[in-house]
Scaffold this motif. Structure first.
Motif, short mmCIF file in Angstrom:
data_model
loop_
_atom_site.label_atom_id
_atom_site.label_comp_id
_atom_site.label_asym_id
_atom_site.label_seq_id
_atom_site.Cartn_x
_atom_site.Cartn_y
_atom_site.Cartn_z
N THR A 16 -15.57 -2.31 -6.19
CA THR A 16 -14.12 -2.20 -6.13
C THR A 16 -13.55 -1.96 -7.52
OG1 THR A 16 -13.73 -4.57 -6.45
CG2 THR A 16 -14.11 -3.81 -4.19
N ASN A 17 -12.34 -1.41 -7.57
CA ASN A 17 -11.71 -1.13 -8.85
C ASN A 17 -10.21 -1.39 -8.75
OD1 ASN A 17 -11.10 -0.31 -11.42
ND2 ASN A 17 -11.49 1.87 -11.07
N LYS A 18 -9.81 -2.62 -9.06
CA LYS A 18 -8.40 -3.01 -9.07
C LYS A 18 -7.73 -2.70 -7.73
CE LYS A 18 -7.99 -2.29 -14.07
NZ LYS A 18 -7.27 -1.59 -15.16
N ILE A 19 -8.25 -3.29 -6.68
CA ILE A 19 -7.73 -3.03 -5.35
C ILE A 19 -6.53 -3.92 -5.04
CG2 ILE A 19 -9.99 -2.30 -4.50
CD1 ILE A 19 -10.26 -5.02 -3.12
N VAL A 20 -5.74 -3.51 -4.06
CA VAL A 20 -4.63 -4.31 -3.58
C VAL A 20 -5.16 -5.48 -2.77
CG1 VAL A 20 -2.56 -4.33 -2.13
CG2 VAL A 20 -3.08 -2.32 -3.55
N THR A 68 -12.41 14.24 7.27
CA THR A 68 -11.56 14.59 8.42
C THR A 68 -10.49 13.53 8.65
OG1 THR A 68 -13.42 15.71 9.46
CG2 THR A 68 -11.54 15.19 10.87
N ILE A 69 -10.90 12.27 8.56
CA ILE A 69 -9.97 11.14 8.63
C ILE A 69 -9.68 10.67 7.21
CG2 ILE A 69 -9.64 8.77 9.45
CD1 ILE A 69 -11.55 9.43 11.76
N LYS A 70 -8.42 10.49 6.88
CA LYS A 70 -8.04 10.16 5.50
C LYS A 70 -7.83 8.66 5.28
CE LYS A 70 -7.90 14.52 4.31
NZ LYS A 70 -8.94 15.08 3.43
N LYS A 71 -7.31 7.95 6.29
CA LYS A 71 -7.00 6.54 6.11
C LYS A 71 -7.44 5.75 7.34
CE LYS A 71 -3.14 7.39 2.98
NZ LYS A 71 -1.72 7.19 2.68
N ALA A 72 -7.93 4.53 7.09
CA ALA A 72 -8.47 3.72 8.18
C ALA A 72 -8.16 2.25 7.97
CB ALA A 72 -9.98 3.92 8.29
N LEU A 73 -8.11 1.52 9.07
CA LEU A 73 -7.96 0.07 9.04
C LEU A 73 -9.17 -0.57 9.72
CD1 LEU A 73 -4.21 -0.40 10.08
CD2 LEU A 73 -5.16 -0.32 7.76
N MET A 78 0.82 -1.21 0.00
CA MET A 78 0.00 0.00 0.00
C MET A 78 0.86 1.27 0.00
SD MET A 78 -3.18 -0.95 -0.01
CE MET A 78 -4.03 0.54 0.50
N LYS A 79 2.11 1.14 0.48
CA LYS A 79 3.03 2.29 0.58
C LYS A 79 2.43 3.40 1.45
CE LYS A 79 5.09 1.30 -3.93
NZ LYS A 79 5.40 1.81 -5.29
N TRP A 80 1.77 2.99 2.52
CA TRP A 80 1.21 3.94 3.47
C TRP A 80 2.24 4.31 4.53
CZ3 TRP A 80 -4.46 2.76 5.38
CH2 TRP A 80 -5.35 2.94 4.31
N ASP A 81 2.15 5.54 4.99
CA ASP A 81 2.90 5.98 6.16
C ASP A 81 1.98 5.77 7.38
OD1 ASP A 81 4.07 7.43 8.28
OD2 ASP A 81 5.02 8.82 6.88
N LYS A 82 2.47 5.07 8.39
CA LYS A 82 1.62 4.76 9.54
C LYS A 82 1.14 6.00 10.29
CE LYS A 82 4.51 1.57 11.15
NZ LYS A 82 5.07 0.51 12.03
N SER A 83 1.84 7.12 10.10
CA SER A 83 1.42 8.35 10.74
C SER A 83 0.15 8.93 10.12
CB SER A 83 2.54 9.40 10.67
OG SER A 83 2.78 9.78 9.32
N VAL A 139 -7.33 -7.73 7.56
CA VAL A 139 -7.18 -6.27 7.63
C VAL A 139 -7.65 -5.68 6.31
CG1 VAL A 139 -5.64 -4.32 7.98
CG2 VAL A 139 -5.19 -6.48 9.15
N THR A 140 -8.57 -4.73 6.38
CA THR A 140 -9.03 -4.01 5.20
C THR A 140 -8.63 -2.54 5.34
OG1 THR A 140 -10.94 -5.48 4.98
CG2 THR A 140 -11.03 -3.39 3.79
#
Length: 281
Positions: A270-274, A66-71, A1-6, A99-100
């Motif tokens: 969905t559209n070509k998800i990881v 307000t929140i950009k990314k979630a698990l 995903m190349k996400w930053d945990k912050s 984990v989604t």
């Protein structure tokens, strides 16, 4: 995903086998995974229906931007609740975690729609009687009782009335699913797959036929993993639909029933998800 945990602002953990009564396991996970402290983290203590509820909660909190990314994390070690001497339960259950990852995108977003139902009058149909605040652990909790027909368990182990669960599911799941389809004006012909909670093959087939989907649109993996509670739907996506999820847009409908009774139906585009590979422990 190349996400930053912050950047992860929300962690929803769905489980009925949490680490402790206190604190929430979501807080433990936030610390162990090194996610930013500027994160909303909480548990949802539902069972088999929990994935769709967790997705709905996360989607609602994300959609205002307000929140950009979630698990949305779902995991149960429910085999620990089953008595080894209860043939009605022990051979059905598997342990799994999923984990989604969800991300807010104002322009190019994937649609998610849900319909829920709760009927607490059926709470005794699937229950661990002792161990909570209403019935604390006591000496009698450990006494193994013989219920006949190969069923022995104590009051700290899960009890299920399969007839009541089946009756409730057959009556309410198709109706709940129809309500969802009517609300979002979606035809069954436009759905690529229907994913049914992997409770048992007999119930899944009855629901599939009553809802009206052909076998090729309803994959199963229960023969490999058993009933893994709230993780069954995302686990099914990884094991049976990985290549398609990664390569093309899909319209996927889902329906679940769980302890409570708690029931939910959902439709996700969905559209070509990881879609990472399955991991075995």
């Amino acid at each position: 995903m190349k996400w930053d945990k912050s950047e992860i602002g929300l962690l929803v953990f769905v489980s009925h086998t949490t680490d402790y009564r206190l604190p929430a396991t979501a807080c433990v996970l936030q610390d162990k995974m090194g996610i930013t402290k500027n994160c909303l983290a909480f548990d949802v203590t539902l069972g088999c229906s929990g994935y769709l509820l967790g997705m709905g909660i996360a989607g609602s909190l994300l959609q205002n931007g307000t929140i950009k990314k979630a698990l949305v994390m779902v995991g149960n070690t429910q085999s620990e609740y089953a008595s080894y001497h209860d043939r009605s339960m022990y051979l059905l259950l598997g342990d799994a975690g999923t984990v989604t990852a969800l991300e807010y995108n104002e322009q190019d977003y994937d649609e998610m729609d849900f319909n829920y139902l709760t009927d607490g009058s059926g709470r005794a149909s699937v229950i661990v009687p002792d161990g909570g605040s209403r019935n604390p652990v006591n000496e009698k909790s450990f006494i193994q009782e013989d219920y006949g027909d190969g069923i022995k368990r104590n009051r700290l182990q899960e009890k299920m009335d399969g007839t009541e669960v089946f009756s409730f599911a057959i009556h309410h799941v198709p109706q709940n699913f129809k309500e969802l389809m009517d609300q979002i004006h979606l035809n069954k012909e436009d759905v690529d797959y229907l994913l049914i909670h992997q409770a048992n093959k007999f119930l899944c087939e009855k629901l599939r036929k009553k809802i009206g989907f052909p076998p090729e649109k309803c994959p199963y993996n229960i023969q490999e993993f058993g009933n893994t509670s709230g993780a069954t739907i995302p686990l099914l996506m990884v094991t049976n639909l990985k290549k398609e999820l990664e390569s093309k847009p899909l319209t996927i409908c889902m329906t679940t029933i769980g302890v409570g009774f708690s029931l939910g139906s959902g439709c996700i585009k969905t559209n070509k998800i990881v879609c990472p590979d399955l991991m075995y422990l």
